[in-house]
Design an enzyme around this catalytic site. Structure first.
Site, short mmCIF file in Angstrom:
data_model
loop_
_atom_site.label_atom_id
_atom_site.label_comp_id
_atom_site.label_asym_id
_atom_site.label_seq_id
_atom_site.Cartn_x
_atom_site.Cartn_y
_atom_site.Cartn_z
N SER A 202 0.86 -1.20 0.09
CA SER A 202 -0.13 -0.12 -0.11
C SER A 202 1.05 1.43 0.02
CB SER A 202 -1.10 -0.06 1.11
OG SER A 202 -0.16 -0.43 2.47
N CYS A 439 7.05 9.34 36.55
CA CYS A 439 6.76 10.01 35.40
C CYS A 439 7.41 11.19 34.84
CB CYS A 439 5.36 10.37 35.47
SG CYS A 439 4.04 9.04 35.70
#
Ligand code: 3NM
Ligand code: MG
Length: 515
Positions: A202, A439
């Site tokens: 594709s 984090c």
């Protein structure tokens, strides 16, 4: 055309389905693609009647012959024989290789699809001329694929062929496109053997401009993965990394790189403040649509999986692709990776969607990222079962597999680029008593990898020393009495270390404990 010097670099597999070809003429699309640089063509049509397929193959062969590019037919040995093209490509469920060889003769090019080491070795022993290794990534172009093996699966096969001295050209296939080609080639590469090319459907066939699409893919293949982990300074030891740290902290201070955080609700504010404290410029955007625009400002991306939703995951992937496309760094924080089936699936999806320059997690998270049968985690807290030697090996194995930098946080932190492993024993237990410290370490790392364009291991190490030593200094302050008072003091010390370093005051760095 001798089959000995076939160029497999950009291997085009055709598709006549309306979803991909639309109402365009197949021969015309392929001709454009060849003009753009396609080096080998496979006619693949699973539904056409034999008469029609032979007519199509004949017409296509005229085109490919004109450009001296080999034409192979998928599966249909009879069609290849009928049109006298260069060969066939056969899958594991198609005609046996030895039989196809007997029918087509020694000069025909016969390629085989393989997805395991055993299949690859067998095909090579039986005289295949090249291997199509796949499926790399799940793709809408072929929904009945049997095994999705990822880049790690491709690399295992290449490594085995290389180690056992089997010389056979190999391409990989499945979900390859402009945004992932460079890092797929990079991650599939083994020290013993790399890819000889990539096969796409594709990415070229569905393009409105197949010539441009092929040209860009070919360039990306030849360019190589210049922006990924740079192991050029593999001689660097712990002392060397400590010595490089001030320059990296200064680079953040001087260039104020953008730290784009896609993070969870719990830590947004904390992360933005840490970005500012280390000298970066935070942008907290969870909308994947704007990521491509944000990349234009330079900087790096943090993908933090703290609050995972289907919508969030889609946005993460859009942003990851945007950063990969321009070769800007991405830090992945698989928060709570092992806690639920949803998170385990999300880790897999993100890992398959792009290249992650740095993966940072606690022991449980890193275990899950390494294998899906990682431990069942409770919430997002860490629990430890490995000794230091095992941790070091796990971090190194994951970094080696992903060809990136991996950080495992804990009382002692481990960091590896796959070749080297270091441990850092700075930090303070208060870090474990405040939510989101892991984090925001991701945010600090993102600033360093954005500002230091060389070795990402060096940048990660600098960010970690900055962070862990700031925590140590903050915890020792007389105004800090526990985790609550620790947080503002910690942000102060991140800021203080940066300012001191920018003035060449490096007293803080004498605390560094790196091995
Ligand atoms: N064979 P796209 S995957 C034709 O794994 C084909 O053997 C595969 O399409 C295999 O480049 C595939 O559009 C389709 O993702 C690849
Ligand atoms: Mg087949």
């Amino acid at each position: 055309m001798s089959k000995k010097n076939v160029d497999f670099t950009l291997y085009l597999v055709t598709d006549s389905t309306p979803a991909i070809l639309g109402d365009r003429n197949l021969c015309h699309v392929v001709e454009e693609a060849i003009k753009g640089g396609v080096t080998c063509v496979q006619l693949r049509d699973k539904t056409a009647d034999t008469g029609h397929l032979i007519a199509l193959a004949r017409a296509l062969h005229k085109v490919t012959q004109h450009y001296r590019v080999p034409l192979l037919i998928n599966d249909r040995v009879d069609v290849a024989l009928a049109v006298g093209c260069e060969g066939v490509h056969i899958g594991q469920d198609d005609m046996e290789l030895s039989l196809a060889r007997r029918i087509l003769g020694p000069d025909a090019i016969i390629g085989v699809t393989v997805s395991t080491v055993e299949q690859a070795m067998h095909a090579a022993e039986c005289g295949a001329d090249y291997l199509g290794i796949g499926t790399v990534y799940a793709t809408p172009t072929k929904t009945n694929t049997k095994s999705i093996i990822g880049t790690a699966g491709v690399r295992d096969i290449l490594a085995h062929l290389g180690k056992t001295g089997v010389k056979i050209p190999a391409v990989c296939i499945g979900g390859l496109n402009e945004s992932n080609l460079q890092r797929v080639v990079f991650q599939c590469h083994s020290p013993w053997k790399g890819l000889d090319g990539v096969a796409v459907v594709s990415a070229v066939m569905a393009s409105q401009n197949p010539e441009n699409a092929a040209d860009r893919l070919l360039r990306l293949f030849h360019q190589g993965a210049v922006n990924f982990v740079d192991c050029s300074r593999i001689g660097t030891n712990a002392a060397g990394l400590i010595n490089l740290t001030p320059a990296i902290i200064k680079a953040v201070h001087d260039t104020k790189p953008l730290s784009h955080n896609m993070t969870n609700l719990v830590v947004q504010n904390f992360a933005a403040n840490v970005a500012l404290a280390v000298g970066a410029s935070p942008i907290m955007s969870n909308n994947g649509e704007e990521a491509a625009d944000i990349t234009k400002l330079g900087g790096s991306l943090v993908i933090n999986m703290g609050t995972v939703t289907p919508d969030g995951l889609e946005n993460n992937i859009k942003a990851l692709r945007a950063y990969n496309m321009v070769g800007q760094p991405v830090v992945f924080d698989p928060v709570g990776a092992g806690a639920t089936a949803v998170r385990r699936a999300a880790v897999k999806t993100i890992m398959a969607a792009g290249y992650l320059d740095v993966i940072k997690g606690n022991e449980g998270e890193i275990k899950t990222v390494f294998s899906d049968n990682g431990p069942q985690q409770r919430g997002v807290d860490s629990c430890s079962t490995l000794d230091d030697g095992q941790k070091a090996r796990l971090v190194q194995n994951l970094a080696q597999r992903e060809r990136n930098v991996v950080v495992m946080t804990g009382k002692t932190d481990f960091i590896s680029d796959g070749r080297r492993v270091f441990s850092i024993s700075n930090g303070h237990s208060y870090l474990g008593l405040v939510t989101g410290t892991g984090c925001v370490l991701g945010t600090a790392i993102s600033a360093a990898v954005a500002a230091h364009s060389g070795d990402k291991m060096e940048a990660t190490m600098a960010a970690m020393l900055h962070f862990e030593i700031a925590a140590e200094i903050a915890a020792a302050r007389p105004d800090v009495h526990g985790p609550g008072t620790f947080v503002p003091a910690f942000i102060d010390e991140l800021h203080n270390i940066r300012l001191a370093t920018s003035k060449n005051d490096l007293a803080w760095l004498r605390r560094a404990k790196v091995k």
